[in-house]
Design a protein around this motif. Structure first.
Motif, PDB file in Angstrom:
ATOM      1  N   ASP A 180       0.818  -1.212   0.000  1.00  0.00           N
ATOM      2  CA  ASP A 180       0.000   0.000   0.000  1.00  0.00           C
ATOM      3  C   ASP A 180       0.854   1.266   0.000  1.00  0.00           C
ATOM      4  O   ASP A 180       0.574   2.224  -0.716  1.00  0.00           O
ATOM      5  CB  ASP A 180      -0.910  -0.004   1.232  1.00  0.00           C
ATOM      6  CG  ASP A 180      -1.754   1.247   1.323  1.00  0.00           C
ATOM      7  OD1 ASP A 180      -2.683   1.379   0.509  1.00  0.00           O
ATOM      8  OD2 ASP A 180      -1.464   2.104   2.197  1.00  0.00           O
TER       9      ASP A 180
ATOM     10  N   VAL B 153       4.740  -1.512   2.970  1.00  0.00           N
ATOM     11  CA  VAL B 153       3.773  -1.895   4.000  1.00  0.00           C
ATOM     12  C   VAL B 153       2.506  -2.412   3.324  1.00  0.00           C
ATOM     13  O   VAL B 153       1.891  -1.715   2.514  1.00  0.00           O
ATOM     14  CB  VAL B 153       3.429  -0.705   4.920  1.00  0.00           C
ATOM     15  CG1 VAL B 153       2.474  -1.163   6.032  1.00  0.00           C
ATOM     16  CG2 VAL B 153       4.695  -0.111   5.527  1.00  0.00           C
TER      17      VAL B 153
ATOM     18  N   GLN C 278      -1.365  -4.584   4.051  1.00  0.00           N
ATOM     19  CA  GLN C 278      -2.406  -4.607   5.071  1.00  0.00           C
ATOM     20  C   GLN C 278      -2.009  -5.562   6.189  1.00  0.00           C
ATOM     21  O   GLN C 278      -1.489  -6.648   5.948  1.00  0.00           O
ATOM     22  CB  GLN C 278      -3.736  -5.024   4.449  1.00  0.00           C
ATOM     23  CG  GLN C 278      -4.920  -4.906   5.385  1.00  0.00           C
ATOM     24  CD  GLN C 278      -6.240  -5.207   4.690  1.00  0.00           C
ATOM     25  OE1 GLN C 278      -6.266  -5.509   3.510  1.00  0.00           O
ATOM     26  NE2 GLN C 278      -7.336  -5.089   5.418  1.00  0.00           N
TER      27      GLN C 278
ATOM     28  N   PRO D 109      -0.526  -4.423   9.846  1.00  0.00           N
ATOM     29  CA  PRO D 109       0.429  -4.214   8.741  1.00  0.00           C
ATOM     30  C   PRO D 109       1.482  -5.309   8.667  1.00  0.00           C
ATOM     31  O   PRO D 109       1.815  -5.941   9.660  1.00  0.00           O
ATOM     32  CB  PRO D 109       1.085  -2.877   9.124  1.00  0.00           C
ATOM     33  CG  PRO D 109       1.068  -2.888  10.627  1.00  0.00           C
ATOM     34  CD  PRO D 109      -0.183  -3.592  11.030  1.00  0.00           C
TER      35      PRO D 109
ATOM     36  N   GLU E 164       4.911  -9.551  11.607  1.00  0.00           N
ATOM     37  CA  GLU E 164       4.866  -8.299  10.857  1.00  0.00           C
ATOM     38  C   GLU E 164       6.004  -8.156   9.866  1.00  0.00           C
ATOM     39  O   GLU E 164       5.881  -7.439   8.870  1.00  0.00           O
ATOM     40  CB  GLU E 164       4.902  -7.103  11.820  1.00  0.00           C
ATOM     41  CG  GLU E 164       3.648  -6.918  12.654  1.00  0.00           C
ATOM     42  CD  GLU E 164       3.711  -5.648  13.470  1.00  0.00           C
ATOM     43  OE1 GLU E 164       4.810  -5.067  13.584  1.00  0.00           O
ATOM     44  OE2 GLU E 164       2.665  -5.217  13.982  1.00  0.00           O
TER      45      GLU E 164
END
Length: 425
Positions: free
Chosen positions: A22, A31, A33, A35, A54
């Motif tokens: 994104d 990054v 979703q 995140p 992550e």
């Protein structure tokens, strides 16, 4: 799609997953979703990433962004020195400006943001190179591998001045005799001065007696063969052929060992031009956190300057350089810890323009005194937007207006951004 060259480290655990990137985060990672953070990924890209949690690792580009470019350095993807060589310059610079704008917004600060200054490749005059044991003739030398204490043994560095790049083989030879003790982990702090390379070496084990006389002799011989200007060990002279010196505005300054300089001469010129323009018309100036005089001598062409810094060698070098710049309005320099003993509002009574350029921790104590003072203009130079906005909020709450700000991208292809700003009542 070309697969990124992976860093030499264990493969990430977990099955690969497809992700849509994104935006780019604060450290330069893509990054998705969640995140989920993926190094070397750009906005709009579809990627295959492996790992858990992550933090993931980029395995394959499924759909590349039009903003993706070929990194100019063969060590990129492994070397931890740069994070964003794969991003085209314009969107990369715009990302830094937007990050700065968002940091200002966190403290409810708005201002005119001027066009950003961006350093070019091959302009860095100051680098810190880590050394690891190689053989008797040459150490391994370079930057740390991403997420590792090991390093990439570099033979080129596109961010660095060509004179530093050309010296890499000599620097590797210089570092070879530094490993007499197992705990030594040397770092060569290399500064390109007008009279040659100045190298201050830290990280050599001292508790066991430091370098032997034989190792010091080899160090000096190799420094002489490379025609280095000076080599010091934590500031202690190990070899000296010429005094390293630089021109700062109208003055020529002899640098003390390990002296701070702006990382690129071009960024220094851009920031100095901003500071001088903002200080025009001053009758008395305070230059706080002055260092060796990055702004002092230029400001003293406008009005008398009081200059202060916590490093006595820097202040001594500044004072000695005054003789090289006749015609200044006058400079009074003092070694002074501006955290424990900031310049008080009462001392600022005759000052109408104050300049401060603090380290990353910012200038909270000095800003509090500036807020209490009757100074009409404050010019801030900052290497840390987070502490800048804290200090700026205090000035604005005291009645100052943040008039304008210039973003400075001095550390090319990193996530780091600097700035210069002017406040007025």
């Amino acid at each position: 799609m070309r697969r990124p060259r992976p860093a030499p480290r264990p493969k990430p655990q977990g099955p690969p997953v497809e992700l849509l990137i994104d935006h780019v985060g604060g450290d330069g990672d893509g990054v998705a979703q969640g995140p989920v953070f993926v190094p070397f990924a750009l906005p709009g890209e579809r990627v295959l990433a492996a790992g858990a949690g992550e933090r993931r690792e980029l395995i394959e580009l499924l759909a590349a962004s039009e903003q993706r470019v070929e990194p100019p350095c063969p060590h990129f993807f492994a070397c931890g020195g740069c994070a964003l060589q794969h991003w085209a310059h314009e969107p990369y610079l715009a990302w830094k400006v937007e990050r700065l704008r968002a940091t200002l917004a966190r403290e409810r600060l708005e201002t005119e943001i001027l066009p950003a200054f961006g350093a070019l490749p091959a302009t860095r005059r100051r680098v810190a190179l880590h050394a690891r044991k190689g053989n008797r003739e040459a150490a391994r030398l370079g930057y740390k591998i991403r997420k590792s204490w090991d390093l990439v043994d570099i033979d080129v560095c596109p961010i660095s001045d060509p004179k530093i790049q050309a010296a890499l083989p000599h620097l590797k030879r210089l570092a070879a005799p530094l490993f007499e003790h197992a705990k030594s982990a040397p770092t060569l702090h290399v500064t390109l001065s007008d009279t040659g390379l100045d190298i201050d070496i830290s990280g050599v084990e001292r508790k066991s007696g430091g370098l032997s006389a034989d190792a010091r002799m080899v160090l000096a011989e190799r420094a002489a063969a490379a025609d280095f200007a000076r080599v010091t060990l934590d500031g202690e002279m190990a070899y000296g052929a010429r005094m390293p010196q630089v021109r700062l505005g109208p003055a020529v300054v002899r640098l003390p060992p390990g002296a701070f300089l702006q990382a690129t001469a071009c960024a220094e010129e851009a920031m100095a031009a901003f500071v001088v323009e903002a200080a025009a018309g001053a009758t008395r100036i305070a230059d706080l956190y002055c260092g060796v005089g990055t702004f002092t001598f230029r400001l003293a062409e406008i009005a008398p300057v009081y200059a202060a810094d916590s490093a006595p060698p820097a202040v001594q070098a500044l004072s000695a350089a005054l003789a090289s710049a006749p015609g200044l309005k006058g400079v009074t320099a003092e070694a002074r810890d501006l955290v424990r003993r900031p310049m008080l509002a009462e001392e600022l009574k005759k000052v109408d323009v104050a300049v401060f350029d603090p380290p990353r921790a910012g200038a909270a104590e000095q800003t509090a005194e500036l807020a209490r003072s009757k100074v009409s203009r404050v010019i801030a130079v900052s290497c840390n937007p987070a502490t800048f906005v804290r200090d700026a909020r205090r000035l604005v709450d005291a009645g100052f207006t943040l008039e304008r700000l210039m973003p400075v991208d001095q550390f090319l292809w990193s996530s780091h951004v600097e700035l210069a700003a002017v406040f007025s009542r």
